[in-house]
Design a protein around this motif. Structure first.
Motif, PDB file in Angstrom:
ATOM      1  N   GLN A 118       2.743  -1.539   8.809  1.00  0.00           N
ATOM      2  CA  GLN A 118       3.632  -0.758   7.969  1.00  0.00           C
ATOM      3  C   GLN A 118       3.227  -0.964   6.512  1.00  0.00           C
ATOM      4  OE1 GLN A 118       7.230  -2.715   9.358  1.00  0.00           O
ATOM      5  NE2 GLN A 118       7.846  -0.856  10.438  1.00  0.00           N
ATOM      6  N   LEU A 119       3.398   0.061   5.710  1.00  0.00           N
ATOM      7  CA  LEU A 119       3.003  -0.015   4.301  1.00  0.00           C
ATOM      8  C   LEU A 119       4.221   0.102   3.394  1.00  0.00           C
ATOM      9  CD1 LEU A 119      -0.208   2.240   4.257  1.00  0.00           C
ATOM     10  CD2 LEU A 119      -0.058  -0.249   4.449  1.00  0.00           C
ATOM     11  N   LYS A 120       4.154  -0.631   2.300  1.00  0.00           N
ATOM     12  CA  LYS A 120       5.213  -0.602   1.311  1.00  0.00           C
ATOM     13  C   LYS A 120       4.559  -0.695  -0.058  1.00  0.00           C
ATOM     14  CE  LYS A 120       9.655  -2.866   0.323  1.00  0.00           C
ATOM     15  NZ  LYS A 120      10.542  -4.018   0.695  1.00  0.00           N
ATOM     16  N   SER A 121       5.032   0.074  -1.001  1.00  0.00           N
ATOM     17  CA  SER A 121       4.388   0.114  -2.313  1.00  0.00           C
ATOM     18  C   SER A 121       4.442  -1.257  -2.985  1.00  0.00           C
ATOM     19  CB  SER A 121       5.055   1.158  -3.210  1.00  0.00           C
ATOM     20  OG  SER A 121       6.377   0.783  -3.503  1.00  0.00           O
TER      21      SER A 121
ATOM     22  N   GLY B 244       0.833  -1.206   0.000  1.00  0.00           N
ATOM     23  CA  GLY B 244       0.000   0.000   0.000  1.00  0.00           C
ATOM     24  C   GLY B 244       0.864   1.251   0.000  1.00  0.00           C
ATOM     25  N   GLU B 245       0.253   2.354  -0.332  1.00  0.00           N
ATOM     26  CA  GLU B 245       0.964   3.626  -0.365  1.00  0.00           C
ATOM     27  C   GLU B 245       0.751   4.388   0.939  1.00  0.00           C
ATOM     28  OE1 GLU B 245       2.976   4.241  -2.731  1.00  0.00           O
ATOM     29  OE2 GLU B 245       2.340   2.577  -4.018  1.00  0.00           O
TER      30      GLU B 245
ATOM     31  N   THR C 195      -1.717   2.229   9.369  1.00  0.00           N
ATOM     32  CA  THR C 195      -0.519   2.585  10.125  1.00  0.00           C
ATOM     33  C   THR C 195      -0.860   2.979  11.561  1.00  0.00           C
ATOM     34  OG1 THR C 195      -0.658   4.876   9.295  1.00  0.00           O
ATOM     35  CG2 THR C 195       0.694   3.321   8.041  1.00  0.00           C
TER      36      THR C 195
ATOM     37  N   LEU D 116      -5.115   2.852   2.261  1.00  0.00           N
ATOM     38  CA  LEU D 116      -4.775   1.938   3.347  1.00  0.00           C
ATOM     39  C   LEU D 116      -3.891   2.588   4.417  1.00  0.00           C
ATOM     40  CD1 LEU D 116      -4.005  -1.338   1.330  1.00  0.00           C
ATOM     41  CD2 LEU D 116      -6.117  -0.722   2.533  1.00  0.00           C
ATOM     42  N   SER D 117      -3.636   3.880   4.280  1.00  0.00           N
ATOM     43  CA  SER D 117      -2.762   4.557   5.244  1.00  0.00           C
ATOM     44  C   SER D 117      -3.317   4.507   6.663  1.00  0.00           C
ATOM     45  CB  SER D 117      -2.554   6.021   4.822  1.00  0.00           C
ATOM     46  OG  SER D 117      -3.804   6.708   4.766  1.00  0.00           O
TER      47      SER D 117
END
Length: 522
Positions: A252-255, A237-238, A247, A243-244
């Motif tokens: 944790q999100l990763k593209s 996710g960005e 957090t 989906l922020s």
């Protein structure tokens, strides 16, 4: 052909029945149908997701939470569809000749307990372990303590039956614990909702498959820790996307593009996840091949349907795999983006460095096995052609930087004492092309394109359809091995001088992974 485990009394009597020598249209139709369905399971499903497994589970320390789960689920389904597909093909072949083989799989992932799972998974092995190990050991006839001991012993030996490795033994022991807990729970007579029972069983089986497939125990435990979220919960996710909000709950999100080990299906990583969800649904709710076959009434429509399936299988051979194959070679999509190619390359090279640094050594057992093969071929007048597979020159630099150059040279000396060998592994015109420049021959340090594969075959078979460079595939033996090794050292010096960027990249990787190795030691 993989097949069910057969006893003498299940097969031999069928050969004595004269009616089995009479052609049966019904059995031929059923056998062809079952064979085709099994082939579909193997080729269209198992072979498609097999690369997903390799990409994830061979890189245990690089996985994120979602990548670890995708890899584990992929192996769970790949193993089932591959093994059950082969079993269906074997049973179908037998049926074509009026020979009835026992069913080996009966929707094991529908199981709501471990005992139920083993009544459905590799049924003939389960019966074998029960009749020839568990019951002779005393079964449940000598008290509860002895019963649990017999269960653990049987499953431990069942794990060892799969291979002489600690991961197999631990897998067997884990299932022994599972089955023991299952029997203990049944004695308590406490009901459990069916859905909850299915979830617990399915997750327990996935956990065991991770250990079964892992390259070693440490890798297996690392993957399980990642799946449990102990290494953080990293989701695709960005940071500023929809989906922020996750957090705020510790995620944790990763593209998506940075999820290196998240596979693609039809060019999309989302489709691969949806595909795994679809497979979960199919193994949980849809009928299996035996249930489909039980309702089969041979008609023209059914024949057309089976024909379409087999045609799809045939055409699938020409479709480039999104991850590991295709006209551009290994991971063709990474050739498009140099940054991604470099990232992937660094991880693969790092894994090689750790492997060479920690476990690379001469194996007398492997050399003995090679000698047995050579002797067997000579005794039976079979022409044996042996070769050392090529790899990009950067892998040689990894060997050099890990201090194992002399070990690899000694390997070659020992091999040529047994047999002459074609050596494609060195600093030649094929393996020294610059990295990340849309290479024609290689797309990472050790995976070569079909073009190189054709050159290897041309050299081995003396087939001049395509001219093979003179320095690619030198036939080495005990007489020319030392001069050959001297030539390789000289070629390396030339390559190092002409490719400073590649050499510096290897140095960077060495420094990075030396630090990781130091952390493990501490």
């Amino acid at each position: 052909m993989a097949r069910p485990i057969l006893r003498h009394d299940e097969l031999i009597p069928q050969f004595r029945q004269l009616r089995n020598f009479i052609f049966s249209q019904k059995n031929m139709a059923l056998g062809l149908s079952l064979f085709s369905l099994g082939l579909c399971k193997k080729v269209l499903i198992a072979d498609t997701i097999s690369p997903w497994v390799v990409g994830a589970l061979n890189n245990a320390y690089e996985l994120s939470f979602i990548e670890a789960w995708v890899g584990a689920l992929s192996y769970t389904f790949q193993l089932y569809f591959d093994f059950s597909g082969y079993s269906d093909m074997a049973i179908g072949l037998g049926l074509m000749f009026n020979i009835k083989l026992p069913i080996n799989f009966n929707s094991p992932y529908k199981a709501t307990s471990i005992s139920d799972f083993w009544r459905r998974w590799h049924i003939t092995l389960s019966n074998f372990l029960r009749d020839y190990l568990y019951i002779p050991l005393g079964g449940s006839r000598r008290g509860e303590v002895r019963r649990y001991s017999n269960l653990l012993t049987t499953m431990l030996l069942g794990g060892l039956w799969h291979g002489a490795g600690w991961t197999y033994v631990i897998w067997g022991g884990l299932h022994g614990v599972y089955v023991s807990i299952n029997h203990w729970w049944r004695k308590l007579n406490i009901p459990m909702p069916k859905v909850l029972a299915w979830v617990i069983t399915f997750v327990a089986v996935i956990v065991s498959w991770v250990l079964f497939r892992a390259q070693n125990i440490q890798d297996g435990l690392e993957i399980l820790q990642t799946m449990a979220g102990l290494n953080g919960v990293l989701m695709p996710g960005e940071a500023k996307g929809k989906l922020s909000v996750l957090t705020n709950f510790g995620f944790q999100l990763k593209s998506w593009s940075d999820m290196t080990y998240l596979p693609e299906l039809w060019g999309s990583k989302i489709f691969s996840i949806l595909g795994l969800i679809g497979l979960t649904f199919s193994v949980s709710f849809l009928p299996n091949t035996q249930e489909i076959l039980a309702k089969l009434k041979p008609t023209w429509w059914w024949a057309v349907w089976i024909g379409i399936l087999t045609r799809v299988i045939d055409s699938n051979k020409n479709l480039p795999n999104n991850i590991f194959d295709g006209e551009n070679g290994f991971i063709p999509y990474l050739n498009v983006d140099p940054k991604k190619t470099k990232s992937r390359f660094e991880k693969i090279m790092g894994n090689y460095y750790v492997g060479y640094h920690t476990t690379y050594q001469l194996s007398t057992q492997l050399l003995d096995e090679f000698k047995k093969v050579v002797d067997l071929c000579q005794q039976n007048k079979i022409k044996l052609i042996s070769y050392i597979s090529p790899a990009h020159a950067t892998q040689w630099e990894i060997i050099k930087s890990s201090g194992q150059w002399s070990t690899f040279e000694e390997w070659k000396r020992k091999v040529v004492e047994i047999s002459d060998v074609f050596d494609f592994y060195g600093y030649n015109s094929i393996t020294t092309e610059p990295i990340h420049n849309n290479m024609e021959n290689y797309t990472d340090n050790s995976h070569y394109t079909p073009k190189v594969g054709n050159l290897i075959l041309n050299r081995l078979l003396s087939y001049k359809k395509e001219e093979v460079p003179e320095d690619f595939g030198i036939l080495i033996n005990s007489e020319n091995i030392e001069s050959h090794l001297i030539k390789i050292r000289q070629d390396r010096e030339i390559w190092v001088k002409n490719h400073p960027n590649e050499v510096n990249l290897v140095k960077e990787i060495k420094q990075k992974y030396d630090a990781k190795l130091a952390e493990k030691i501490r």
